[in-house]
Enzyme design. Structure first.
Site, mmCIF file in Angstrom:
data_model
loop_
_atom_site.group_PDB
_atom_site.id
_atom_site.type_symbol
_atom_site.label_atom_id
_atom_site.label_comp_id
_atom_site.label_asym_id
_atom_site.label_seq_id
_atom_site.Cartn_x
_atom_site.Cartn_y
_atom_site.Cartn_z
ATOM 1 N N LYS A 74 42.926 52.143 44.018
ATOM 2 C CA LYS A 74 42.913 50.891 43.246
ATOM 3 C C LYS A 74 42.837 51.206 41.751
ATOM 4 O O LYS A 74 42.159 52.167 41.348
ATOM 5 C CB LYS A 74 41.729 50.029 43.694
ATOM 6 N N SER A 149 40.448 41.111 45.624
ATOM 7 C CA SER A 149 41.233 41.642 44.539
ATOM 8 C C SER A 149 41.948 42.965 44.853
ATOM 9 O O SER A 149 42.831 43.378 44.100
ATOM 10 C CB SER A 149 40.338 41.860 43.316
ATOM 11 N N SER A 173 36.328 41.838 48.155
ATOM 12 C CA SER A 173 37.633 42.287 47.652
ATOM 13 C C SER A 173 38.282 43.418 48.437
ATOM 14 O O SER A 173 39.449 43.745 48.208
ATOM 15 C CB SER A 173 37.526 42.705 46.186
#
Lengths: 468, 95
Positions: A74, A149, A173
């Site tokens: 990420k 997210s 997330s």
């Protein structure tokens, strides 16, 4: 291929690490143009690293328990010399000076970092629509969101562009996009995985964790990334336990089912899928215990006070002086306010303003202190519940993946998608989301939560559920 | 309605006119949602250090870093003088 198969092939010489990497890079090349999961693919470096691993392997060296496994990371986890933009214009082009502990550990175990994945800006969002670098799309329906997210990481795994990815989870997330995309996501106990090198959103809630195709793959990554780290002040120093991943006897397992997780917000078809999984546990001998945990009803409100308070504090550092983007102006105040206006997107601005409000003089007692007190009450109620049950199960998300844009202009409706996941963050507890069927033609996630420190049991229960 | 301009000043954010009204409405609707906490019987707290207890933190000590990390940080500054001073973005009145 799952992680164990890749490792077995590479160690056994039936497939080279280079072949594995080339295969996944080809998949990224063909699939990611319409999905937008990756912000950057390290194709050259990944091939070089694969060749190095193959050379070591041919010399008979041990290349580690994740030898040859490609991993996506990420965009809020730093890697020395690489951009870590957090999905924000504020950090566009910002290169990291050091490498996060989780990445160091994965690479030491033989994993190959293949690219960085898209995310909601500074992890503020539940749909991966809030990235400054474009929307990530659902792998089964390009007109729908993948959740967020960590949407880029979830899509990268779901679309077979990588077998394993790292995400971060502040209020769901990792688990929510995993649920919406039909893959497995795990938020470990707070402190079990080092946050060193994770760009902070809400420090008391943030946790790095893996996303993969199976609980076994997740467990393989968790074994590597978990463990104490002196560079993270909140890292736990106790010895951790890891899942056995073997046959598990459900008889006598006490499974808590809070009625608050089956409220009016829950989609009927999702309700049926989750109750089906609970029924299978009961049929195998588990004791199903209905719970009434009143503080769960307040969890989202608590979260949307505590989290923005920490966001406003953490993101105060982005002032155009010490980090990233700067909008030059004549005076310092003008420069700071213009830099933050131009560098941050709307959702980040909303959370900064909200956090500033709940911490401001005259409101801090009524909002922030009250929320902290309520968070403690929630933790106490969960502690009491975990005296009566071994795990708590329920849906991961109240809905399946929704059409892009549907909730974008309505933040409260968007926030409700995290209503079942924020609980684990507020409690510092481990929680896993794994697929448990389809609703409206889209994947449904089942959430398994344990008491803080009980990560091994959560993963073992998840492994059992995956096998039935 | 909240005083969005006062809040923006505290947060050091210049709200562009096209954003201002929408964000004011959004923040007000979020605050209306979290108002639910006001109706609950919440025990008093003596401090606001969050739910983490201080005992969970390690000693606050300087750990240092590798030369490689130090170089990475130093090189991220706009300019480094010959005698090792680091130049950041100007933070003074220019006029």
């Amino acid at each position: 291929m799952n992680v164990a198969e890749i490792v077995s092939h590479v160690h056994g010489g039936t497939m080279s690490a280079r072949e594995v990497v080339d295969g996944y890079l080809a998949r990224i090349e063909s699939a990611d143009e319409t999905l937008g999961a990756f912000l950057e693919v390290f194709d050259g470096d990944a091939r070089v690293r694969a060749d190095e691993l193959d050379a070591r392997c041919s010399r008979g060296e041990d290349i580690g328990p994740l030898g040859g496994v490609p991993v996506a990371v990420k965009d809020n986890i730093v890697m020395r010399g690489r951009v870590a933009s957090c999905g924000s214009r504020m950090l566009e082009g910002m290169r990291a000076a050091y490498t996060a502990t989780v990445v160091e550990r994965l690479e030491a175990a033989g994993a190959i970092v293949i690219g960085r994945t898209n995310m909601d800006e500074f992890a503020c969002g539940s749909s991966t629509e809030n990235s400054a670098f474009g929307v990530t799309r659902h792998p089964m329906d390009r007109d729908r969101v993948p959740g967020g997210s960590s949407g880029g990481s979830a899509v990268a795994v779901a679309a077979e562009m990588v077998p394993l990815a790292l995400g971060s989870d502040t209020g769901g997330s990792i688990r929510q996009p995993a649920a919406l995309c039909g893959v497995v996501g795990f938020k470990p106990t707070y402190g079990h995985v080092s946050r060193y090198g994770l760009i902070a959103m809400a420090s008391s809630l943030d946790q790095i964790g893996p996303i993969g195709h199976s609980v076994a793959d997740i467990a393989a990554a968790y074994r590597i990334i978990a463990g104490t780290d002196v560079r993270d002040a909140t890292s736990v120093a106790t010895e951790l336990s890891f899942p056995s991943m073997g046959p598990m006897d459900m008889k006598g397992l006490r499974v808590g089912v809070p009625k608050q997780f089956f409220d009016d917000a829950l989609d009927g078809e999702i309700d049926a899928c989750v109750r089906g999984a609970i029924a299978r546990m009961e049929q195998a001998g588990a004791n199903i215990v209905e719970l009434n945990l009143s503080w769960l009803e307040a969890a989202l409100a608590i979260y949307y006070i505590v989290m923005p308070a920490e966001v406003s504090s953490n993101l105060n550092r982005y002032d155009g002086v010490t980090y990233g983007h700067v909008s030059p102006r004549d005076t310092f105040v003008q420069q700071v306010t213009a830099t933050r206006r131009d560098g941050f997107g709307d959702e980040v601005i909303r959370r900064i303003l909200l956090g500033t409000f709940v911490l401001s003089s005259g409101y801090v007692d009524a909002y922030y202190k009250r929320a902290v007190a309520a968070q403690r009450a929630l933790r106490a109620q969960l502690d009491e519940a975990f005296g009566r049950v071994d795990v708590i199960v329920g849906p991961t998300s109240p809905t399946v993946a929704w059409p892009i844009g549907e909730k974008f202009d309505d933040p409260v409706t968007m926030y409700l998608s995290d209503i079942y996941t924020v609980v684990a963050n507020l409690a510092g507890a481990p929680a896993l989301s794994l697929p448990c069927g389809m609703a409206h033609g889209l994947p449904v996630g089942l959430q398994v939560m344990g008491r803080a420190g009980d990560d091994a049991r959560v993963l073992d229960v998840g492994y059992w559920l995956e096998q039935v | 309605m909240i005083d969005i301009d006062g809040l923006a000043g505290l947060a050091h954010v210049d709200l562009a006119p096209e954003r201002r009204e929408r964000i004011q409405e959004d923040v007000s609707s979020i605050l209306a949602y979290v108002e639910t906490l006001q109706r609950l019987d919440v025990p008093d707290v003596a401090d606001a250090r969050g739910a983490l207890s201080v005992g969970e933190l390690r000693e606050d000590a300087v750990l240092g870093c590798s030369e490689q990390e130090r170089e990475g940080v130093v090189n991220s500054f706009p300019r480094v003088s010959d005698d090792g001073l680091l130049e950041a973005q100007a933070a003074i009145h220019r006029v």
